[in-house]
Design an enzyme around this catalytic site. Structure first.
Site, PDB file in Angstrom:
ATOM      1  N   ARG A  68       0.847  -1.180   0.000  1.00 27.35           N
ATOM      2  CA  ARG A  68       0.000   0.000   0.000  1.00 27.35           C
ATOM      3  C   ARG A  68       0.885   1.233   0.000  1.00 27.35           C
ATOM      4  NH1 ARG A  68      -4.463   1.168   4.543  1.00 27.35           N
ATOM      5  NH2 ARG A  68      -2.604   1.542   5.747  1.00 27.35           N
ATOM      6  N   THR A 107      -0.726   7.597  -0.953  1.00 33.88           N
ATOM      7  CA  THR A 107      -2.039   7.535  -1.624  1.00 33.88           C
ATOM      8  C   THR A 107      -2.930   6.447  -1.031  1.00 33.88           C
ATOM      9  OG1 THR A 107      -1.276   5.912  -3.226  1.00 33.88           O
ATOM     10  CG2 THR A 107      -0.940   8.236  -3.790  1.00 33.88           C
ATOM     11  N   ASP A 113       0.684  -2.580  12.443  1.00 30.46           N
ATOM     12  CA  ASP A 113       1.096  -3.055  11.121  1.00 30.46           C
ATOM     13  C   ASP A 113       1.340  -4.568  11.181  1.00 30.46           C
ATOM     14  OD1 ASP A 113       2.849  -3.815   8.891  1.00 30.46           O
ATOM     15  OD2 ASP A 113       2.820  -1.676   8.438  1.00 30.46           O
ATOM     16  N   ASP A 155       4.777  -5.939   9.778  1.00 29.84           N
ATOM     17  CA  ASP A 155       5.906  -5.629  10.663  1.00 29.84           C
ATOM     18  C   ASP A 155       5.862  -6.483  11.924  1.00 29.84           C
ATOM     19  OD1 ASP A 155       7.136  -3.784   9.055  1.00 29.84           O
ATOM     20  OD2 ASP A 155       6.079  -2.068   9.918  1.00 29.84           O
TER      21      ASP A 155
HETATM   22  C1  PRP Z   1      -1.193  -4.252   4.728  1.00 33.62           C
HETATM   23  C2  PRP Z   1      -2.106  -5.453   4.942  1.00 33.62           C
HETATM   24  C3  PRP Z   1      -2.940  -5.423   3.681  1.00 33.62           C
HETATM   25  C4  PRP Z   1      -3.099  -3.945   3.438  1.00 33.62           C
HETATM   26  C5  PRP Z   1      -4.460  -3.539   3.928  1.00 33.62           C
HETATM   27  O1  PRP Z   1      -0.161  -4.548   3.881  1.00 33.62           O
HETATM   28  O2  PRP Z   1      -1.402  -6.644   5.116  1.00 33.62           O
HETATM   29  O3  PRP Z   1      -2.349  -6.056   2.573  1.00 33.62           O
HETATM   30  O4  PRP Z   1      -2.084  -3.279   4.200  1.00 33.62           O
HETATM   31  O5  PRP Z   1      -4.693  -2.218   3.598  1.00 33.62           O
HETATM   32  P1  PRP Z   1      -5.811  -1.781   2.552  1.00 33.62           P
HETATM   33  O6  PRP Z   1      -7.044  -2.579   2.860  1.00 33.62           O
HETATM   34  O7  PRP Z   1      -5.978  -0.316   2.838  1.00 33.62           O
HETATM   35  O8  PRP Z   1      -5.293  -2.021   1.173  1.00 33.62           O
HETATM   36  P2  PRP Z   1       1.034  -3.520   3.598  1.00 33.62           P
HETATM   37  O9  PRP Z   1       0.718  -2.662   2.424  1.00 33.62           O
HETATM   38  O10 PRP Z   1       1.394  -2.809   4.865  1.00 33.62           O
HETATM   39  O11 PRP Z   1       2.190  -4.455   3.103  1.00 33.62           O
HETATM   40  P3  PRP Z   1       2.974  -5.629   3.882  1.00 33.62           P
HETATM   41  O12 PRP Z   1       2.027  -6.802   4.003  1.00 33.62           O
HETATM   42  O13 PRP Z   1       4.103  -5.907   2.956  1.00 33.62           O
HETATM   43  O14 PRP Z   1       3.414  -5.111   5.224  1.00 33.62           O
HETATM   44  N1  URA Z   2      -2.333  -2.601   7.240  1.00 36.33           N
HETATM   45  C1  URA Z   2      -1.952  -3.015   8.472  1.00 36.33           C
HETATM   46  O1  URA Z   2      -1.015  -3.820   8.609  1.00 36.33           O
HETATM   47  N2  URA Z   2      -2.619  -2.536   9.544  1.00 36.33           N
HETATM   48  C2  URA Z   2      -3.645  -1.663   9.429  1.00 36.33           C
HETATM   49  O2  URA Z   2      -4.215  -1.262  10.448  1.00 36.33           O
HETATM   50  C3  URA Z   2      -4.013  -1.243   8.137  1.00 36.33           C
HETATM   51  C4  URA Z   2      -3.344  -1.739   7.058  1.00 36.33           C
END
Ligand code: PRP
Ligand code: URA
Length: 209
Positions: free
Chosen positions: A104, A108, A200, A203
């Site tokens: 994400r 944006t 997160d 993380d």
């Molecule tokens: C997080 C989560 C989802 C997304 C959710 O991933 O694991 O994939 O955000 O957000 P959304 O519904 O607003 O799209 P992130 O982009 O942080 O990537 P990661 O899994 O690599 O940490």
């Molecule tokens: N992605 C995450 O990992 N946590 C949130 O709360 C939203 C998006």
């Protein structure tokens, strides 16, 4: 229209309470994500079709039920979705695993694709898309778009925590997809994080912060 299912089994809720705690260690967090995924998978596959077959027990012939219908595929959204894979494979060891890489954009909040590898016969499989967090719904909706572009048809989405905005978006964009969450939280904050959420997920699973 797809259906939103909240899987509020006491064991799931108990484990989720530990998952949310900011003092939970990376090791315990990762283990809990797997355990919750398995429990959710158990509930989210209740409607899979079965058929009657006969087996010979050591005592007599018995009519028993076995899974019928389509084979399964699990598709984690990288990276956090990876944390849920093993829990599901414990229950469905024969499932094939596809991967969709999305992150994400922090400015944006739009999903950016960086990887997509799905089983060749995805169009013939019952598909479970997994990601711990359903926030704006942008990532889940884009992942489902990719799967449909590759021929996937029978798709359910399983996330540990959802926000109302995300669930509404996915149900609006994909009226054929049922959603399963362990909890629907209150809202998103100004950074697109789920409130109260768990922070997160990626993380916390991988210890990167
Ligand atoms: C997080 C989560 C989802 C997304 C959710 O991933 O694991 O994939 O955000 O957000 P959304 O519904 O607003 O799209 P992130 O982009 O942080 O990537 P990661 O899994 O690599 O940490
Ligand atoms: N992605 C995450 O990992 N946590 C949130 O709360 C939203 C998006």
């Amino acid at each position: 229209m797809g259906k939103l299912n909240v899987l509020d089994h006491p064991l799931i809720q108990h484990k989720l309470s530990i998952l949310r705690d900011k003092n939970t260690s990376v090791k315990e967090f990762r283990e809990l994500v797997g355990e919750i995924a398995a429990l959710m998978c158990f509930e989210a596959t209740r409607d899979l079709p079965t058929e009657e077959v006969e087996v010979e027990t050591p005592v007599a012939r018995a009519k028993v039920r076995r899974l019928a219908g389509k084979k399964m595929a699990v598709v984690p959204i990288l990276r956090a979705g990876l944390g849920m894979v093993d829990g599901i494979l414990q229950l469905i060891p024969g499932a094939k695993v596809g991967h969709i890489g999305l992150y994400r954009d922090p400015e944006t909040l739009e999903p950016v694709e960086y990887y997509c590898k799905l089983p060749k016969d995805i169009s013939e499989r019952e598909i479970i898309v997994i990601d711990p967090m359903l926030a704006t719904g942008g990532s889940a909706s884009a992942a489902i778009d990719f799967i449909k572009q590759h021929g996937g048809r029978h798709i359910r989405l399983m996330c540990i925590i959802g926000a109302p905005e995300g669930a509404e978006k996915v149900l609006r964009d994909h009226s054929d997809v049922d959603i399963y969450v362990a909890a629907m939280d209150e809202k998103l904050n100004e950074h697109g994080y789920i409130v109260p959420g768990l922070g997160d997920a990626g993380d916390r699973i991988f210890g990167t912060k």
